[in-house]
Design a protein around this motif. Structure first.
Motif, short mmCIF file in Angstrom:
data_model
loop_
_atom_site.label_atom_id
_atom_site.label_comp_id
_atom_site.label_asym_id
_atom_site.label_seq_id
_atom_site.Cartn_x
_atom_site.Cartn_y
_atom_site.Cartn_z
N LEU A 4 1.20 -1.00 0.40
CA LEU A 4 0.11 -0.49 0.13
C LEU A 4 1.42 1.48 0.07
CD1 LEU A 4 -2.78 -0.95 3.08
CD2 LEU A 4 -3.05 -0.92 -0.03
N LEU A 5 0.82 2.71 -1.27
CA LEU A 5 1.36 3.37 -1.35
C LEU A 5 1.09 5.18 -0.48
CD1 LEU A 5 2.30 2.38 -5.16
CD2 LEU A 5 3.20 1.57 -3.82
N ASP A 6 1.94 4.71 0.03
CA ASP A 6 1.99 6.07 0.58
C ASP A 6 2.15 7.71 -1.00
OD1 ASP A 6 1.81 8.50 2.59
OD2 ASP A 6 3.67 8.39 3.19
N ALA A 7 1.26 8.46 -0.76
CA ALA A 7 0.95 9.49 -2.10
C ALA A 7 2.87 9.52 -1.58
CB ALA A 7 0.88 10.90 -1.53
N ASN A 8 3.42 9.74 -1.13
CA ASN A 8 5.12 10.14 -1.32
C ASN A 8 6.52 9.14 -1.93
OD1 ASN A 8 6.34 8.23 0.96
ND2 ASN A 8 5.33 9.41 2.97
N VAL A 9 5.82 8.39 -1.94
CA VAL A 9 6.33 7.04 -2.57
C VAL A 9 6.52 7.68 -4.38
CG1 VAL A 9 6.38 4.16 -4.11
CG2 VAL A 9 5.81 5.28 -1.15
N LEU A 10 4.85 7.92 -4.81
CA LEU A 10 4.93 8.54 -5.91
C LEU A 10 5.36 10.00 -5.92
CD1 LEU A 10 1.26 7.02 -6.72
CD2 LEU A 10 3.68 5.78 -7.01
N ILE A 11 5.25 10.54 -5.30
CA ILE A 11 6.29 12.31 -5.54
C ILE A 11 7.44 12.17 -5.65
CG2 ILE A 11 6.48 14.65 -4.09
CD1 ILE A 11 3.34 13.42 -3.33
N THR A 12 8.33 10.97 -4.51
CA THR A 12 9.54 11.57 -4.34
C THR A 12 10.29 10.54 -5.57
OG1 THR A 12 8.93 11.96 -2.03
CG2 THR A 12 11.65 10.58 -3.58
N ALA A 13 9.39 9.75 -5.92
CA ALA A 13 10.50 8.91 -7.02
C ALA A 13 10.26 9.94 -8.18
CB ALA A 13 9.10 7.57 -7.25
N HIS A 14 9.09 10.27 -8.69
CA HIS A 14 9.08 11.60 -9.95
C HIS A 14 10.38 12.15 -9.68
CE1 HIS A 14 7.47 13.66 -12.97
NE2 HIS A 14 7.43 14.84 -11.97
N THR A 15 10.10 13.64 -9.26
CA THR A 15 11.22 14.28 -8.18
C THR A 15 12.04 14.06 -8.23
OG1 THR A 15 10.69 14.44 -5.75
CG2 THR A 15 8.33 15.83 -7.25
N LEU A 16 12.69 12.60 -8.28
CA LEU A 16 14.29 12.64 -7.31
C LEU A 16 15.01 11.28 -8.54
CD1 LEU A 16 14.14 12.75 -3.43
CD2 LEU A 16 14.99 14.90 -4.98
N TYR A 17 14.40 10.69 -8.45
CA TYR A 17 15.09 9.54 -8.91
C TYR A 17 14.05 8.14 -10.42
CZ TYR A 17 12.78 7.41 -5.06
OH TYR A 17 12.25 6.96 -4.13
N TYR A 18 12.89 8.59 -10.46
CA TYR A 18 12.17 8.12 -11.52
C TYR A 18 11.45 8.54 -12.26
CZ TYR A 18 13.67 3.37 -9.77
OH TYR A 18 14.56 2.49 -9.54
N PRO A 19 11.91 10.37 -13.06
CA PRO A 19 11.29 11.02 -13.49
C PRO A 19 9.63 10.34 -14.44
CG PRO A 19 13.18 11.79 -13.66
CD PRO A 19 12.45 10.81 -12.59
N VAL A 20 8.65 10.90 -14.50
CA VAL A 20 7.50 10.11 -15.34
C VAL A 20 8.14 10.31 -17.19
CG1 VAL A 20 5.51 10.25 -16.31
CG2 VAL A 20 5.42 10.35 -13.73
N ASP A 21 9.10 11.66 -17.45
CA ASP A 21 9.25 11.51 -18.44
C ASP A 21 10.57 10.29 -18.74
OD1 ASP A 21 10.16 13.87 -16.94
OD2 ASP A 21 10.00 15.41 -18.58
N SER A 22 11.63 10.42 -17.64
CA SER A 22 12.46 9.88 -17.91
C SER A 22 12.59 8.43 -17.71
CB SER A 22 13.61 10.74 -16.98
OG SER A 22 13.75 11.56 -17.82
#
Length: 170
Positions: A4-22
């Motif tokens: 069960l994912l906390d919102a910060n999992v998606l936000i942090t992944a996108h902003t720091l190491y797995y950007p949606v577009d990269s």
């Protein structure tokens, strides 16, 4: 195991190491795992995603998560139980929180309550780290989970457990 994912999992992944577009394979992998029933995000935490990051980051991430196919795959199909949420607040944080303290909790008690409903089969995923000296509304998710007997892990433990690798293809 259902993660069960906390919102910060998606936000942090996108902003720091797995950007949606990269790193699109990470996001495809999340959708695949969601559709397979291995991970989900409660609706309360889904709603938090639109509030995180800069406007450009929010647009990319929220566009991804708002896609009907993605949303259907990863949003948990369940409603929170008010009694369980209350139990999380009372036993996990404090039984006598003020209104201001309750506002500070955000949606964390909902996330933990979904895991508490089946503690052997569900694991909370968060980027928060344990800070056991914090008290009341300042407690972190890992410490609340520990006190309630709920499993928790970080993003990388989840991705390892579920076999994510760069270059993943559905």
């Amino acid at each position: 195991m259902l993660y069960l994912l906390d919102a910060n999992v998606l936000i942090t992944a996108h902003t720091l190491y797995y950007p949606v577009d990269s790193v699109p394979e990470f996001w495809s992998w999340l959708a695949h795992q969601g559709a397979a029933g291995s991970l989900k995000i409660p609706i309360e935490n889904f709603e938090e995603v639109k509030d995180g990051g800069t406007d450009d980051e929010k647009d990319l991430l929220f566009s991804w998560i708002s896609d009907k196919g993605i949303r259907d795959a990863i949003v948990l199909d369940a409603q929170s139980d008010p009694a369980t949420v209350g139990d999380v607040i009372s036993r996990g944080y404090a039984p006598d929180l003020t209104e201001d303290e309750l506002l500070t909790l955000g949606r964390d008690p909902f996330l933990i309550s979904y895991a508490l409903s089946s503690p052997k089969d569900r694991c909370v995923v968060t980027t928060e780290v344990s800070k056991p000296t914090r008290q009341r509304q300042n407690r972190h998710i890992p410490d609340v989970c520990n006190s309630l007997g709920v499993l928790w892990c970080d993003t990388f433990k989840m991705t390892k457990a579920l076999g994510f690798k760069t270059g993943w293809k559905p």
